[in-house]
Enzyme design. Sequence first.
Site, PDB file in Angstrom:
ATOM      1  N   ARG A  79     -12.931   2.200   9.970  1.00  0.00           N
ATOM      2  CA  ARG A  79     -12.880   0.524   9.309  1.00  0.00           C
ATOM      3  C   ARG A  79     -11.528  -0.197   9.328  1.00  0.00           C
ATOM      4  O   ARG A  79     -11.431  -1.277   9.163  1.00  0.00           O
ATOM      5  CB  ARG A  79     -13.837   0.744   8.168  1.00  0.00           C
ATOM      6  CG  ARG A  79     -13.142   1.365   6.900  1.00  0.00           C
ATOM      7  CD  ARG A  79     -13.572   1.669   5.918  1.00  0.00           C
ATOM      8  NE  ARG A  79     -12.961   2.364   4.736  1.00  0.00           N
ATOM      9  CZ  ARG A  79     -12.681   3.889   5.040  1.00  0.00           C
ATOM     10  NH1 ARG A  79     -12.870   4.461   5.961  1.00  0.00           N
ATOM     11  NH2 ARG A  79     -11.912   4.371   3.885  1.00  0.00           N
ATOM     12  N   CYS A  92     -12.135 -14.482 -15.338  1.00  0.00           N
ATOM     13  CA  CYS A  92     -11.440 -13.744 -14.675  1.00  0.00           C
ATOM     14  C   CYS A  92     -12.093 -12.509 -14.403  1.00  0.00           C
ATOM     15  O   CYS A  92     -13.338 -12.383 -14.619  1.00  0.00           O
ATOM     16  CB  CYS A  92     -10.066 -13.437 -15.515  1.00  0.00           C
ATOM     17  SG  CYS A  92     -10.478 -12.480 -16.860  1.00  0.00           S
ATOM     18  N   CYS A 128     -15.757   4.810  -1.776  1.00  0.00           N
ATOM     19  CA  CYS A 128     -16.217   4.962  -0.397  1.00  0.00           C
ATOM     20  C   CYS A 128     -16.113   6.345   0.102  1.00  0.00           C
ATOM     21  O   CYS A 128     -16.790   6.752   1.152  1.00  0.00           O
ATOM     22  CB  CYS A 128     -15.366   4.148   0.623  1.00  0.00           C
ATOM     23  SG  CYS A 128     -15.483   2.199   0.077  1.00  0.00           S
ATOM     24  N   ASP A 183       0.920  -1.060  -0.093  1.00  0.00           N
ATOM     25  CA  ASP A 183      -0.003   0.041  -0.021  1.00  0.00           C
ATOM     26  C   ASP A 183       0.821   1.410  -0.027  1.00  0.00           C
ATOM     27  O   ASP A 183       1.882   1.377   0.613  1.00  0.00           O
ATOM     28  CB  ASP A 183      -0.821   0.020   1.075  1.00  0.00           C
ATOM     29  CG  ASP A 183      -2.219   1.042   1.125  1.00  0.00           C
ATOM     30  OD1 ASP A 183      -3.174   0.489   1.417  1.00  0.00           O
ATOM     31  OD2 ASP A 183      -2.037   2.127   0.592  1.00  0.00           O
ATOM     32  N   CYS A 224     -13.294 -11.101 -17.756  1.00  0.00           N
ATOM     33  CA  CYS A 224     -14.573 -11.774 -18.185  1.00  0.00           C
ATOM     34  C   CYS A 224     -16.043 -11.404 -17.421  1.00  0.00           C
ATOM     35  O   CYS A 224     -17.009 -11.127 -18.058  1.00  0.00           O
ATOM     36  CB  CYS A 224     -14.500 -13.313 -17.729  1.00  0.00           C
ATOM     37  SG  CYS A 224     -13.032 -14.175 -18.332  1.00  0.00           S
ATOM     38  N   ASN A 281      -9.689   6.967   8.148  1.00  0.00           N
ATOM     39  CA  ASN A 281      -9.517   5.336   7.888  1.00  0.00           C
ATOM     40  C   ASN A 281      -9.804   4.743   9.072  1.00  0.00           C
ATOM     41  O   ASN A 281     -10.273   3.488   9.041  1.00  0.00           O
ATOM     42  CB  ASN A 281      -7.976   5.370   7.541  1.00  0.00           C
ATOM     43  CG  ASN A 281      -7.422   5.744   6.293  1.00  0.00           C
ATOM     44  OD1 ASN A 281      -6.180   6.113   6.307  1.00  0.00           O
ATOM     45  ND2 ASN A 281      -8.277   6.084   5.378  1.00  0.00           N
ATOM     46  N   LEU A 282      -9.736   5.565  10.215  1.00  0.00           N
ATOM     47  CA  LEU A 282      -9.867   4.690  11.506  1.00  0.00           C
ATOM     48  C   LEU A 282     -11.138   4.055  11.967  1.00  0.00           C
ATOM     49  O   LEU A 282     -11.388   3.135  12.561  1.00  0.00           O
ATOM     50  CB  LEU A 282      -9.564   5.559  12.512  1.00  0.00           C
ATOM     51  CG  LEU A 282      -7.875   6.177  12.371  1.00  0.00           C
ATOM     52  CD1 LEU A 282      -7.500   7.067  13.774  1.00  0.00           C
ATOM     53  CD2 LEU A 282      -6.852   5.015  12.383  1.00  0.00           C
TER      54      LEU A 282
HETATM   55 ZN   LIG Z   1     -10.944 -13.473 -18.617  1.00  0.00          ZN
END
Ligand SMILES: [Zn+2]
Length: 268
Positions: free
Chosen positions: A72, A170, A187, A61, A173, A69-70
């Site tokens: 969650r 995938c 979010c 990250d 797909c 952020n805190l």
């Molecule tokens: Zn695929």
Amino acid sequence: MSLSSEELTRYSRNILLNGVGRKGQEKIKSSIVSIIGLGGLGSPTALYLSAAGVGELRIIDSDVVDLTNLQRQILYTTNSQNYSKAEVAQKKLTELNDKILIKQFNTRITKDNINEILQGSHLVLEGSDNFETKFLVNDFCVLNSLPLLVAGILRFEGQVLGIIPNQTACYRCTFPEMPGADSIPNCAEAGVLGSVAGIVGSIQATEALKYLVFGESEIFGKILNCDFYNLEIRKIQRKRNKNCPICGDTKKYFTLEHHGEIDRNCKI
Ligand SMILES: [Zn+2]
């Protein structure tokens, strides 16, 4: 990879499980799992996989912790603000379990560094907050035959998709076109309940551990759609798309060099 007597005690509740046993725990110990995104999803997945004794975790990250952020992201505390998520997470996870190797990458994953970071992983968990990363990781994992669990959360909802490259559908797909930057709220715009991130990340961790021990899991080839407002969970089979540019019969792209090109030019 054998277990010390301390490890036998630490992981005893795993080992007691039918079908897991000492052998299953040894499989967990000899596994390498990469976790992309250390936010609402990456927090519970990294905590549970560390606690479960996954031998090597690679955590990725590029963000620093901020106050929003805190609500969650349970890897962090108020004192973590302005520090690198990857570095704070490594410290926290090592405190939880110092018997495993945690490699942290304080960087955004790109097509230039993805091979170096993910190669050798037995399983990849994707829980970032952006589609660019999800598509890039999908393409890399399909081209390199790495099993992948992709998850997303928004408001009271979450999704988990399990992918065994060239055997099951995938991400492309399932979602043929990358949504435009403004077409789906994130979010930060639409909100997300912290505990929803916890449940969906925990589902991702559970499916990961089942895969590491049993070599399979019910999630592969399927998408789990979770609506926690109405408390409805549906598992939907996904079919491979024979026109998928990365894994279809007529696949056109064989290297990540084409990754951006697909998204600019290709309608499938
Ligand atoms: Zn695929």
